[in-house]
Design an enzyme around this catalytic site. Structure first.
Site, PDB file in Angstrom:
ATOM      1  N   ARG A  74       0.858  -1.182   0.000  1.00 14.21           N
ATOM      2  CA  ARG A  74       0.000   0.000   0.000  1.00 14.21           C
ATOM      3  C   ARG A  74       0.890   1.226   0.000  1.00 14.21           C
ATOM      4  O   ARG A  74       1.998   1.222   0.576  1.00 14.21           O
ATOM      5  CB  ARG A  74      -0.873   0.013   1.265  1.00 14.21           C
ATOM      6  CG  ARG A  74      -1.990  -1.023   1.237  1.00 14.21           C
ATOM      7  CD  ARG A  74      -3.097  -0.594   0.308  1.00 14.21           C
ATOM      8  NE  ARG A  74      -4.236  -1.522   0.336  1.00 14.21           N
ATOM      9  CZ  ARG A  74      -4.378  -2.545  -0.510  1.00 14.21           C
ATOM     10  NH1 ARG A  74      -3.447  -2.801  -1.408  1.00 14.21           N
ATOM     11  NH2 ARG A  74      -5.440  -3.318  -0.442  1.00 14.21           N
ATOM     12  N   GLU A  99      -3.535   7.721  -4.304  1.00 17.88           N
ATOM     13  CA  GLU A  99      -3.874   7.279  -5.656  1.00 17.88           C
ATOM     14  C   GLU A  99      -5.129   8.001  -6.152  1.00 17.88           C
ATOM     15  O   GLU A  99      -6.043   8.243  -5.354  1.00 17.88           O
ATOM     16  CB  GLU A  99      -4.095   5.764  -5.648  1.00 17.88           C
ATOM     17  CG  GLU A  99      -2.814   4.995  -5.359  1.00 17.88           C
ATOM     18  CD  GLU A  99      -3.025   3.496  -5.236  1.00 17.88           C
ATOM     19  OE1 GLU A  99      -4.113   2.999  -5.560  1.00 17.88           O
ATOM     20  OE2 GLU A  99      -2.099   2.822  -4.788  1.00 17.88           O
ATOM     21  N   HIS A 131      -1.196   0.658  -9.735  1.00 21.84           N
ATOM     22  CA  HIS A 131      -1.827  -0.315  -8.821  1.00 21.84           C
ATOM     23  C   HIS A 131      -2.387  -1.500  -9.608  1.00 21.84           C
ATOM     24  O   HIS A 131      -3.594  -1.764  -9.595  1.00 21.84           O
ATOM     25  CB  HIS A 131      -2.913   0.362  -7.988  1.00 21.84           C
ATOM     26  CG  HIS A 131      -3.250  -0.405  -6.745  1.00 21.84           C
ATOM     27  ND1 HIS A 131      -3.714   0.185  -5.585  1.00 21.84           N
ATOM     28  CD2 HIS A 131      -3.203  -1.731  -6.473  1.00 21.84           C
ATOM     29  CE1 HIS A 131      -3.939  -0.742  -4.666  1.00 21.84           C
ATOM     30  NE2 HIS A 131      -3.638  -1.914  -5.188  1.00 21.84           N
TER      31      HIS A 131
HETATM   32  C1  8YV Z   1      -6.509  -4.442  -6.173  1.00 24.98           C
HETATM   33  C2  8YV Z   1      -5.267  -4.953  -4.077  1.00 24.98           C
HETATM   34  O1  8YV Z   1      -6.151  -3.113  -6.161  1.00 24.98           O
HETATM   35  O2  8YV Z   1      -6.078  -7.046  -3.451  1.00 24.98           O
HETATM   36  C3  8YV Z   1      -5.664  -5.947  -3.048  1.00 24.98           C
HETATM   37  O3  8YV Z   1      -5.549  -5.612  -1.847  1.00 24.98           O
HETATM   38  O4  8YV Z   1      -4.792  -3.911  -3.758  1.00 24.98           O
HETATM   39  C4  8YV Z   1      -5.435  -5.271  -5.533  1.00 24.98           C
HETATM   40  O5  8YV Z   1      -5.710  -6.623  -5.731  1.00 24.98           O
HETATM   41  C5  8YV Z   1      -7.837  -4.502  -5.551  1.00 24.98           C
HETATM   42  O6  8YV Z   1      -8.122  -5.749  -5.245  1.00 24.98           O
HETATM   43  C6  8YV Z   1      -8.900  -3.914  -6.520  1.00 24.98           C
HETATM   44  O7  8YV Z   1      -8.879  -2.578  -6.454  1.00 24.98           O
END
Ligand code: 8YV
Length: 314
Positions: A233, A262, A280
């Site tokens: 993150r 973001e 991301h």
């Molecule tokens: C994707 C993620 O951004 O699974 C997560 O925690 O950060 C990523 O797989 C999200 O799942 C969809 O926005």
């Protein structure tokens, strides 16, 4: 039938998931209501489930405004946007999407490491710009055999370690406690880990304890020959400190898939050739996101049929 069950969608998700939710439930899209107050006035008393993702989930305010909420099914493995304590307190179930995305995120991590060390994106621009006609691109840095330090040896961290071993890398890690059965070298602090690795990978969940786990001290310890890879993150890293460390050459490079705010990315990074910036996309393939969507749908269905959740968190 479940068609009468009201489900609140609080984030933009892939069309397949939104279509399936629309088919199965009375789907309410948060963004259809310019004012949250209007949405709540119309639907608060009937919403029984919330679907969110890594960007938007269910905070205490939303949870408290939905008296009939029974489950939050997250289209993500990271659940830092869900107030888990509040859910526990109110007996609200929470599910996420672990395992189906582990290999995907670990694959992209290796790709990001290679892109930074071997300047793959920069080399592509070099060819496209015609600069190759003026001479060869400069020599870059080898990945195989280097030391990879992983913050958080969970599912994704372990999958990254396994891949890095295939590149003959030595693996070290930081975790709250040493994993007794791990063959990898444990460091009890992130600074010590950073001091002793070439590639530092952030692969832990975002919690209060891991907020800004990569700070100025860690970046200075990683040093001019070290690179930072963040597929966790944005808030794991003190972003302004990362920008200054990169601009001042105190860190040798970075591969970043996630950012503190973001989709806003510090533009000072745009001109740096030792930085690779991704939007991301750690889990963002058709296959993996479809598997994640099926988990979201499967958890909701299990809940409303009174069956055990597929991937319960709470
Ligand atoms: C994707 C993620 O951004 O699974 C997560 O925690 O950060 C990523 O797989 C999200 O799942 C969809 O926005």
């Amino acid at each position: 039938t479940m068609a009468s069950i009201s489900v609140l969608l609080v984030a933009r998700v892939m069309p397949y998931l939104e279509q399936e939710l629309t088919k199965r439930y009375n789907l309410i899209r948060m963004w259809d209501y310019p004012q949250k107050a209007q949405l709540l006035a119309e639907h608060a008393s009937s919403i029984r489930a919330v679907v969110g993702n890594s960007g938007n989930g269910a905070d205490a305010e939303l949870i408290d405004s939905l008296p009939k909420l029974e489950i939050v099914s997250s289209f993500s493995v990271g659940v830092d946007k869900i107030d888990l304590d509040k859910c526990k307190e109110k007996g609200i179930r929470v599910s996420n999407t672990p395992d189906v995305l582990t290999d995907e995120v670990a694959d992209l991590t290796i790709g990001l490491i290679l892109a930074v060390l071997r300047r793959i994106c920069e080399c592509d621009r070099y060819v496209r710009s015609g600069k190759w006609k003026l001479g060869n691109y400069k020599l870059t840095t080898k990945f195989s055999g280097k030391t990879v330090g992983i913050i958080g040896l969970g599912r994704i961290g372990s999958a990254v370690a396994k891949r890095a071993e295939a590149f003959n890398c030595s693996i070290s890690y930081y975790s709250r406690s040493e994993k007794k059965d791990s063959k990898y070298k444990y460091y009890p602090s992130v600074v010590e880990l950073a001091s002793n690795c070439h590639v530092l990978v952030v692969a832990c969940p975002l919690t209060e304890e891991t907020h800004h786990i990569v700070n100025r001290e860690v970046l200075n310890a990683l040093g001019p020959k070290g690179i930072l890879i963040n597929i966790g993150r944005g808030k794991h890293v003190d972003e302004p400190e990362l920008v200054s460390a990169l601009l001042e050459g105190r860190v040798g490079g970075a591969g970043i898939d996630v950012f503190e705010n973001e989709p806003h990315v510090p533009e000072e990074l745009f001109g740096l050739e030792n930085v690779v910036l991704l939007p991301h996309v750690g889990s963002a393939t058709v296959e993996t996101r479809t598997d994640m969507a099926d988990l979201v749908l499967g958890n909701l269905e299990a809940h409303f049929l009174g069956k055990p959740l597929l991937t319960p968190l709470v």
